[in-house]
Design a protein around this motif. Structure first.
Motif, PDB file in Angstrom:
ATOM      1  N   LYS A  26       0.828  -1.209   0.000  1.00  0.00           N
ATOM      2  CA  LYS A  26       0.000   0.000   0.000  1.00  0.00           C
ATOM      3  C   LYS A  26       0.860   1.256   0.000  1.00  0.00           C
ATOM      4  CE  LYS A  26      -3.793  -2.543   1.895  1.00  0.00           C
ATOM      5  NZ  LYS A  26      -3.477  -3.589   0.954  1.00  0.00           N
ATOM      6  N   ILE A  27       1.952   1.229   0.755  1.00  0.00           N
ATOM      7  CA  ILE A  27       2.877   2.362   0.775  1.00  0.00           C
ATOM      8  C   ILE A  27       3.498   2.548  -0.607  1.00  0.00           C
ATOM      9  CG2 ILE A  27       5.074   3.219   1.716  1.00  0.00           C
ATOM     10  CD1 ILE A  27       2.861   3.368   3.768  1.00  0.00           C
ATOM     11  N   THR A  28       3.926   1.463  -1.219  1.00  0.00           N
ATOM     12  CA  THR A  28       4.558   1.572  -2.540  1.00  0.00           C
ATOM     13  C   THR A  28       3.558   2.061  -3.581  1.00  0.00           C
ATOM     14  OG1 THR A  28       6.436   0.525  -3.638  1.00  0.00           O
ATOM     15  CG2 THR A  28       4.363  -0.649  -3.790  1.00  0.00           C
ATOM     16  N   ASP A  29       2.272   1.687  -3.437  1.00  0.00           N
ATOM     17  CA  ASP A  29       1.243   2.158  -4.372  1.00  0.00           C
ATOM     18  C   ASP A  29       1.136   3.679  -4.383  1.00  0.00           C
ATOM     19  OD1 ASP A  29       0.539  -0.348  -5.272  1.00  0.00           O
ATOM     20  OD2 ASP A  29      -1.275  -0.513  -4.048  1.00  0.00           O
ATOM     21  N   LEU A  30       1.399   4.319  -3.235  1.00  0.00           N
ATOM     22  CA  LEU A  30       1.359   5.785  -3.176  1.00  0.00           C
ATOM     23  C   LEU A  30       2.377   6.411  -4.122  1.00  0.00           C
ATOM     24  CD1 LEU A  30       1.059   6.339   0.683  1.00  0.00           C
ATOM     25  CD2 LEU A  30      -0.754   6.581  -1.032  1.00  0.00           C
ATOM     26  N   GLY A  31       3.487   5.702  -4.337  1.00  0.00           N
ATOM     27  CA  GLY A  31       4.532   6.217  -5.214  1.00  0.00           C
ATOM     28  C   GLY A  31       4.402   5.796  -6.665  1.00  0.00           C
ATOM     29  N   ASN A  32       3.454   4.919  -6.978  1.00  0.00           N
ATOM     30  CA  ASN A  32       3.285   4.476  -8.371  1.00  0.00           C
ATOM     31  C   ASN A  32       2.996   5.669  -9.271  1.00  0.00           C
ATOM     32  OD1 ASN A  32       3.676   1.829  -7.646  1.00  0.00           O
ATOM     33  ND2 ASN A  32       1.527   1.240  -7.807  1.00  0.00           N
ATOM     34  N   GLY A  33       3.873   5.889 -10.249  1.00  0.00           N
ATOM     35  CA  GLY A  33       3.700   7.023 -11.157  1.00  0.00           C
ATOM     36  C   GLY A  33       3.805   8.360 -10.457  1.00  0.00           C
ATOM     37  N   GLY A  34       4.360   8.380  -9.248  1.00  0.00           N
ATOM     38  CA  GLY A  34       4.451   9.621  -8.481  1.00  0.00           C
ATOM     39  C   GLY A  34       3.101  10.130  -8.012  1.00  0.00           C
ATOM     40  N   ALA A  35       2.129   9.224  -7.893  1.00  0.00           N
ATOM     41  CA  ALA A  35       0.735   9.611  -7.642  1.00  0.00           C
ATOM     42  C   ALA A  35       0.562  10.556  -6.448  1.00  0.00           C
ATOM     43  CB  ALA A  35      -0.125   8.363  -7.450  1.00  0.00           C
ATOM     44  N   ILE A  36       1.126  10.211  -5.314  1.00  0.00           N
ATOM     45  CA  ILE A  36       0.925  11.043  -4.120  1.00  0.00           C
ATOM     46  C   ILE A  36       1.554  12.421  -4.316  1.00  0.00           C
ATOM     47  CG2 ILE A  36       2.972  10.208  -2.875  1.00  0.00           C
ATOM     48  CD1 ILE A  36      -0.439  10.947  -1.282  1.00  0.00           C
ATOM     49  N   TRP A  37       2.666  12.463  -5.053  1.00  0.00           N
ATOM     50  CA  TRP A  37       3.366  13.738  -5.265  1.00  0.00           C
ATOM     51  C   TRP A  37       2.650  14.582  -6.315  1.00  0.00           C
ATOM     52  CZ3 TRP A  37       5.441  13.562  -0.968  1.00  0.00           C
ATOM     53  CH2 TRP A  37       6.069  12.415  -0.478  1.00  0.00           C
ATOM     54  N   LEU A  38       2.040  13.943  -7.295  1.00  0.00           N
ATOM     55  CA  LEU A  38       1.216  14.685  -8.252  1.00  0.00           C
ATOM     56  C   LEU A  38      -0.018  15.257  -7.567  1.00  0.00           C
ATOM     57  CD1 LEU A  38       1.492  12.308 -11.343  1.00  0.00           C
ATOM     58  CD2 LEU A  38       2.519  14.584 -11.085  1.00  0.00           C
ATOM     59  N   LEU A  39      -0.576  14.495  -6.635  1.00  0.00           N
ATOM     60  CA  LEU A  39      -1.704  14.996  -5.853  1.00  0.00           C
ATOM     61  C   LEU A  39      -1.276  16.202  -5.013  1.00  0.00           C
ATOM     62  CD1 LEU A  39      -4.632  14.672  -4.848  1.00  0.00           C
ATOM     63  CD2 LEU A  39      -3.762  13.102  -3.118  1.00  0.00           C
ATOM     64  N   ALA A  40      -0.099  16.117  -4.408  1.00  0.00           N
ATOM     65  CA  ALA A  40       0.418  17.249  -3.626  1.00  0.00           C
ATOM     66  C   ALA A  40       0.598  18.476  -4.523  1.00  0.00           C
ATOM     67  CB  ALA A  40       1.734  16.875  -2.953  1.00  0.00           C
ATOM     68  N   ALA A  41       1.146  18.271  -5.725  1.00  0.00           N
ATOM     69  CA  ALA A  41       1.328  19.383  -6.663  1.00  0.00           C
ATOM     70  C   ALA A  41      -0.021  19.990  -7.033  1.00  0.00           C
ATOM     71  CB  ALA A  41       2.070  18.913  -7.912  1.00  0.00           C
ATOM     72  N   GLY A  42      -1.006  19.129  -7.272  1.00  0.00           N
ATOM     73  CA  GLY A  42      -2.348  19.619  -7.591  1.00  0.00           C
ATOM     74  C   GLY A  42      -2.936  20.452  -6.469  1.00  0.00           C
ATOM     75  N   CYS A  43      -2.727  20.018  -5.245  1.00  0.00           N
ATOM     76  CA  CYS A  43      -3.217  20.792  -4.093  1.00  0.00           C
ATOM     77  C   CYS A  43      -2.521  22.147  -4.004  1.00  0.00           C
ATOM     78  CB  CYS A  43      -3.010  20.005  -2.795  1.00  0.00           C
ATOM     79  SG  CYS A  43      -4.077  18.564  -2.639  1.00  0.00           S
ATOM     80  N   LYS A  49      -1.294  31.024  -2.603  1.00  0.00           N
ATOM     81  CA  LYS A  49      -0.060  31.161  -1.836  1.00  0.00           C
ATOM     82  C   LYS A  49       1.043  30.209  -2.322  1.00  0.00           C
ATOM     83  CE  LYS A  49       1.735  30.956   2.884  1.00  0.00           C
ATOM     84  NZ  LYS A  49       1.412  30.769   4.305  1.00  0.00           N
ATOM     85  N   TYR A  50       0.672  28.975  -2.717  1.00  0.00           N
ATOM     86  CA  TYR A  50       1.662  27.960  -3.060  1.00  0.00           C
ATOM     87  C   TYR A  50       1.630  27.538  -4.530  1.00  0.00           C
ATOM     88  CZ  TYR A  50       2.281  27.451   1.973  1.00  0.00           C
ATOM     89  OH  TYR A  50       2.552  27.683   3.303  1.00  0.00           O
ATOM     90  N   ARG A  51       0.933  28.268  -5.359  1.00  0.00           N
ATOM     91  CA  ARG A  51       0.804  27.884  -6.771  1.00  0.00           C
ATOM     92  C   ARG A  51       2.177  27.764  -7.444  1.00  0.00           C
ATOM     93  NH1 ARG A  51      -3.390  31.191  -8.581  1.00  0.00           N
ATOM     94  NH2 ARG A  51      -4.651  29.587  -7.595  1.00  0.00           N
ATOM     95  N   ARG A  52       3.034  28.718  -7.177  1.00  0.00           N
ATOM     96  CA  ARG A  52       4.383  28.712  -7.754  1.00  0.00           C
ATOM     97  C   ARG A  52       5.116  27.414  -7.397  1.00  0.00           C
ATOM     98  NH1 ARG A  52       8.442  32.746  -8.594  1.00  0.00           N
ATOM     99  NH2 ARG A  52      10.469  32.033  -7.873  1.00  0.00           N
ATOM    100  N   GLN A  53       5.024  26.981  -6.139  1.00  0.00           N
ATOM    101  CA  GLN A  53       5.690  25.762  -5.703  1.00  0.00           C
ATOM    102  C   GLN A  53       5.051  24.532  -6.333  1.00  0.00           C
ATOM    103  OE1 GLN A  53       4.922  28.344  -3.778  1.00  0.00           O
ATOM    104  NE2 GLN A  53       6.826  28.984  -2.824  1.00  0.00           N
ATOM    105  N   GLY A  54       3.751  24.585  -6.602  1.00  0.00           N
ATOM    106  CA  GLY A  54       3.090  23.497  -7.310  1.00  0.00           C
ATOM    107  C   GLY A  54       3.647  23.339  -8.712  1.00  0.00           C
ATOM    108  N   VAL A  55       3.894  24.463  -9.383  1.00  0.00           N
ATOM    109  CA  VAL A  55       4.497  24.433 -10.719  1.00  0.00           C
ATOM    110  C   VAL A  55       5.913  23.860 -10.629  1.00  0.00           C
ATOM    111  CG1 VAL A  55       5.347  25.887 -12.618  1.00  0.00           C
ATOM    112  CG2 VAL A  55       3.086  26.316 -11.626  1.00  0.00           C
TER     113      VAL A  55
END
Length: 180
Positions: A26-43, A49-55
Motif C-alpha cells: 500500500k505504501i509503494t502504491d502511493l509512489g506508483n507514477g508519483g501519484a501522491i506527489w502529483l496529488l500534492a502538486a495539484g493541491c 499562496k503555493y501555486r508557484r511551488q506546485g508548478v
C-alpha cells in the motif's frame, strides 16, 4: 554475496512479517507514477499562496521522469533483484529496469521541494518519502544502491528545480508584468 544482496537479505530476515507484508504494498502504491506527489502538486496549484511551488513540483517530477526513468534506467539496464533471485513477490513484478529507483527519485524530489516550500510540509513529506523508498527494498524490487542513487539524484534535482526553476518563473513573471 554483494553488499546490495547482504542488505536486502538482512532486511527480509529481520523484518518480514504479516503486518509489513500488508502495509508495504500500500505504501509503494502511493509512489506508483508519483501519484501522491502529483496529488500534492495539484493541491499546491489550487492555492494562490503555493501555486508557484506546485508548478516547481510538477517541473521537478517531469525532470525526474526524463532523467531517471527514460534515460538512466535504459542506459544502465540493471536487472531487478526479483529477476535475479527467486522470491515470492507481494506486488506484480515490474517490467522496467532497476537503476535508479523511480519511486525513490520522485519521492526525494517532492520531499525536497515541499520542504523548501514550507518546513511543515517537509514534516509529512520526508517520512513518507523514506517509507516509499524502504517499501521498494522490502518488496524486493530494488537493490539498496538503486534506492540510494534515487534519493541522491532526487535531492539534487529537487534543489536545482527549486533554485533554477524559481528564477525561471521570476523571469516569466517579469515578462508578463512588463507586457501589461
Amino acid at each position: 554475496m554483494t553488499l546490495d544482496q547482504t542488505v536486502l537479505h538482512g532486511i527480509h530476515a529481520a523484518l518480514t512479517g504479516p503486518f509489513l507484508d500488508f502495509l508495504m504494498p500500500k505504501i509503494t502504491d502511493l509512489g506508483n507514477g508519483g501519484a501522491i506527489w502529483l496529488l500534492a502538486a495539484g493541491c499546491l496549484l489550487c492555492t494562490k499562496k503555493y501555486r508557484r511551488q506546485g508548478v516547481l513540483l510538477l517541473g521537478g517530477l517531469a525532470v525526474g521522469v526524463l532523467v531517471g526513468n527514460v534515460a538512466l534506467k535504459n542506459l544502465i539496464a540493471r536487472p531487478r533483484p526479483c529477476w535475479v533471485e527467486s522470491v515470492p513477490l507481494l506486488i506484480a513484478s515490474p517490467t522496467d529496469y532497476s537503476f535508479p529507483s523511480g519511486h525513490t527519485l520522485s519521492s526525494a524530489i517532492a520531499a525536497t521541494i515541499l520542504t523548501k516550500t514550507d518546513r511543515c510540509f517537509g514534516y509529512a513529506a520526508i517520512p513518507l518519502a523514506a517509507l516509499i523508498a524502504f517499501s521498494r527494498l522490502y518488496l524486493y524490487v530494488h537493490w539498496p544502491s538503486d534506492v540510494l542513487a534515487g534519493a541522491l539524484l532526487g535531492i539534487l534535482i529537487g534543489n536545482l528545480t527549486f533554485l533554477r526553476g524559481g528564477r525561471g518563473l521570476d523571469r516569466l513573471e517579469e515578462m508578463r508584468t512588463a507586457g501589461k
